[in-house]
Enzyme design. Sequence first.
Site, PDB file in Angstrom:
ATOM      1  N   HIS A   1       1.138  -1.203  -0.131  1.00  0.00           N
ATOM      2  CA  HIS A   1       0.011   0.047  -0.120  1.00  0.00           C
ATOM      3  C   HIS A   1       0.843   1.071  -0.083  1.00  0.00           C
ATOM      4  CE1 HIS A   1      -3.042  -2.736   2.146  1.00  0.00           C
ATOM      5  NE2 HIS A   1      -3.675  -2.595   1.110  1.00  0.00           N
TER       6      HIS A   1
ATOM      7  N   LYS B   1     -16.559  -7.383   6.339  1.00  0.00           N
ATOM      8  CA  LYS B   1     -15.193  -8.293   5.941  1.00  0.00           C
ATOM      9  C   LYS B   1     -14.772  -8.690   7.339  1.00  0.00           C
ATOM     10  CE  LYS B   1     -13.292  -6.465   1.626  1.00  0.00           C
ATOM     11  NZ  LYS B   1     -12.482  -5.843   0.778  1.00  0.00           N
TER      12      LYS B   1
ATOM     13  N   ARG C   1      -1.894  -6.142  -8.555  1.00  0.00           N
ATOM     14  CA  ARG C   1      -1.097  -7.301  -8.418  1.00  0.00           C
ATOM     15  C   ARG C   1      -1.204  -8.294  -9.464  1.00  0.00           C
ATOM     16  NH1 ARG C   1      -2.598  -7.809  -2.190  1.00  0.00           N
ATOM     17  NH2 ARG C   1      -4.518  -7.366  -3.535  1.00  0.00           N
TER      18      ARG C   1
ATOM     19  N   SER D   1      -2.509  -7.777   2.732  1.00  0.00           N
ATOM     20  CA  SER D   1      -3.110  -7.507   4.310  1.00  0.00           C
ATOM     21  C   SER D   1      -3.272  -8.758   4.725  1.00  0.00           C
ATOM     22  CB  SER D   1      -4.168  -6.685   4.308  1.00  0.00           C
ATOM     23  OG  SER D   1      -3.634  -5.306   3.685  1.00  0.00           O
TER      24      SER D   1
END
Length: 167
Positions: free
Chosen positions: A18, A42, A91, A129
Amino acid sequence: MKKIVAYPGTFDPITNGHLDIIRRGANLFDGLVIFVAKSNEKHPLFTFEERIEMAQCLAKEFNNVSVMPLEGLLTTCLKENNIKVVLRGLRTMSDFEYEFQMALINKKLYPDLETVLMMSSSEFVFLSSSLVREIALLGGDVSKFVPPCVGKRLKRRPANNGRGLCI
Ligand code: ADP
């Protein structure tokens, strides 16, 4: 007029991947606002307040980066703040599918909005993460994967098993 870009995410926790996007985004735009999403659905490991605090400690390193909480719909919040560009990181191809879908739906909700997808630097392509959370919860060393101020925060936070998260 200043070009401000929003960088929204859950940041559970904020990682060096990030940070790389923030650094490069802050170079391209006059200002960058990190929108920390509440993302209750989440079930984040870190509380909303903790995630905001970690983003704030990272933002301090820049003179054109700030942090805002995001509780509702991103497009509503961006309209209220007159921000017309969203930055997201890419990514893998699986990121692309999700990001492309989000960009298209956000455009329907807010036609003036443009989404900029920035490719991850090669050294952070593997970093997420969720992997950082998993390693930390299992007692592994995540200090290589998060900015130092986040590492300190992780260390202070008790894990579910009562031991500190290991960094
Ligand atoms: P969200 O829950 O909205 O996906 P994340 O915090 O997981 O929030 O990610 C925020 C943004 O940062 C996403 O666009 C994601 O693809 C991007 N991102 C996450 N990790 C990396 C990384 N290592 N390199 C580049 N971009 C990344």
